[in-house]
Motif scaffolding. Sequence first.
Motif, PDB file in Angstrom:
ATOM      1  N   SER A  51       0.817  -1.211   0.000  1.00  8.93           N
ATOM      2  CA  SER A  51       0.000   0.000   0.000  1.00  8.93           C
ATOM      3  C   SER A  51       0.854   1.265   0.000  1.00  8.93           C
ATOM      4  CB  SER A  51      -0.928   0.004   1.223  1.00  8.93           C
ATOM      5  OG  SER A  51      -1.785   1.117   1.209  1.00  8.93           O
ATOM      6  N   MET A  52       1.826   1.358   0.894  1.00  6.00           N
ATOM      7  CA  MET A  52       2.599   2.588   1.038  1.00  6.00           C
ATOM      8  C   MET A  52       3.612   2.798  -0.088  1.00  6.00           C
ATOM      9  SD  MET A  52       4.967   1.439   4.266  1.00  6.00           S
ATOM     10  CE  MET A  52       6.225   2.699   4.168  1.00  6.00           C
ATOM     11  N   SER A  53       3.776   1.785  -0.974  1.00  3.59           N
ATOM     12  CA  SER A  53       4.693   1.912  -2.101  1.00  3.59           C
ATOM     13  C   SER A  53       4.064   2.615  -3.291  1.00  3.59           C
ATOM     14  CB  SER A  53       5.176   0.523  -2.551  1.00  3.59           C
ATOM     15  OG  SER A  53       5.879  -0.137  -1.522  1.00  3.59           O
ATOM     16  N   ASN A  54       2.752   2.843  -3.252  1.00  2.00           N
ATOM     17  CA  ASN A  54       2.045   3.407  -4.399  1.00  2.00           C
ATOM     18  C   ASN A  54       2.073   4.936  -4.399  1.00  2.00           C
ATOM     19  OD1 ASN A  54       0.704   1.180  -6.017  1.00  2.00           O
ATOM     20  ND2 ASN A  54       0.124   0.602  -3.932  1.00  2.00           N
ATOM     21  N   GLY A  55       1.554   5.502  -5.486  1.00  2.00           N
ATOM     22  CA  GLY A  55       1.332   6.944  -5.570  1.00  2.00           C
ATOM     23  C   GLY A  55       2.523   7.776  -5.984  1.00  2.00           C
ATOM     24  N   TRP A  56       3.570   7.171  -6.518  1.00  2.00           N
ATOM     25  CA  TRP A  56       4.768   7.944  -6.851  1.00  2.00           C
ATOM     26  C   TRP A  56       4.620   8.762  -8.132  1.00  2.00           C
ATOM     27  CZ3 TRP A  56       8.320   9.559  -3.837  1.00  2.00           C
ATOM     28  CH2 TRP A  56       8.722   8.810  -2.725  1.00  2.00           C
TER      29      TRP A  56
END
Length: 335
Positions: A51-56
Amino acid sequence: MKKLVFMWAIASFSIVSAQNSIGDLFASGVADAERFATSYFAPATEATIYSMSNGWYNTADAKPLGGFEISIVGNITGFKNKTDKKAFTLNTADYENLQFADGSTSKLVSTALGDIEGVTVFVEDESGVIIHSFDLPSGLAGEDLNFIPTGYIQASVGLIKGLEVKARFLPKIDTEDVKLGLFGAGLQYDFTKLLPADKILPVAISAVIGYTNLNGEYDFTDSGFIQGDNQRIDANFKTWNFSAVVSTRKIPVINFYGGLGYVTGTSETDFLGTYEANGPFFTTTVTDPFSIKNNASGVTANVGTKIKLGFFRLNVDYNISEFNTLTAGMHFGFR
């Protein structure tokens, strides 16, 4: 609110209620408590890594020199159909002193993502007298939640031709019981900026690398589950995202993008403080009893769209991986 904040940090607000049963497990010995906690939390930490690896990124078209964008990004990582991640098989033969109250030797029990309730276990002394009986914890699905939320503020700035730098953070949360902080940094390089026909190409192609670090601490000394001092859980997550991205670039208001990448990450959850209990398997004070380490990695792919209305932009994309994630962002920028 404190429960929800720490759910963000270690992927389950059920950890708060789980402290009771994990504390109870110390009556069966530190080894049994550690074995159960390792299996219970593993799927939740894995989901948090994805989850926290997304959105880059929300486009492959890197910003020009001096172009910038400030973003608020949120992720919803679902696990509703992940039955293999919501339960694990507890075999009493693998535990030193733990037994099922119904006489079973092996059965499915809930992970931090699951919803299995009412599983009673007990510990007995050498004479066969039951000294402690309790229910194992359920998980997020037992609270009718089938997702893990993550979010942060992100900034992007264009530098030399084709290069864009990124940074993300979560404003530090520091309350009496909960401490939480996140930071990260990334690079995006637009290879199409090297081409002579850059200004007329309908698409852009970029490479993106992003690193995210999350630290969360939850103090449950005053919860009264087990006697001791400075009892807390300290969780640390570190993730990397390596992606190739392609997007349209010449449509005035709405553009589309997609990416193929690889995510890898580690998590370490430390049970800290002193723990005191009476019983045949736990008779002395234990300090910093154990640490749980997990890792996750895998291929990811996403498709999304971005709407641009002057300084204001919106994007949404769907990421397919071991744990699928819906990402949405609100952006303010100039380029």
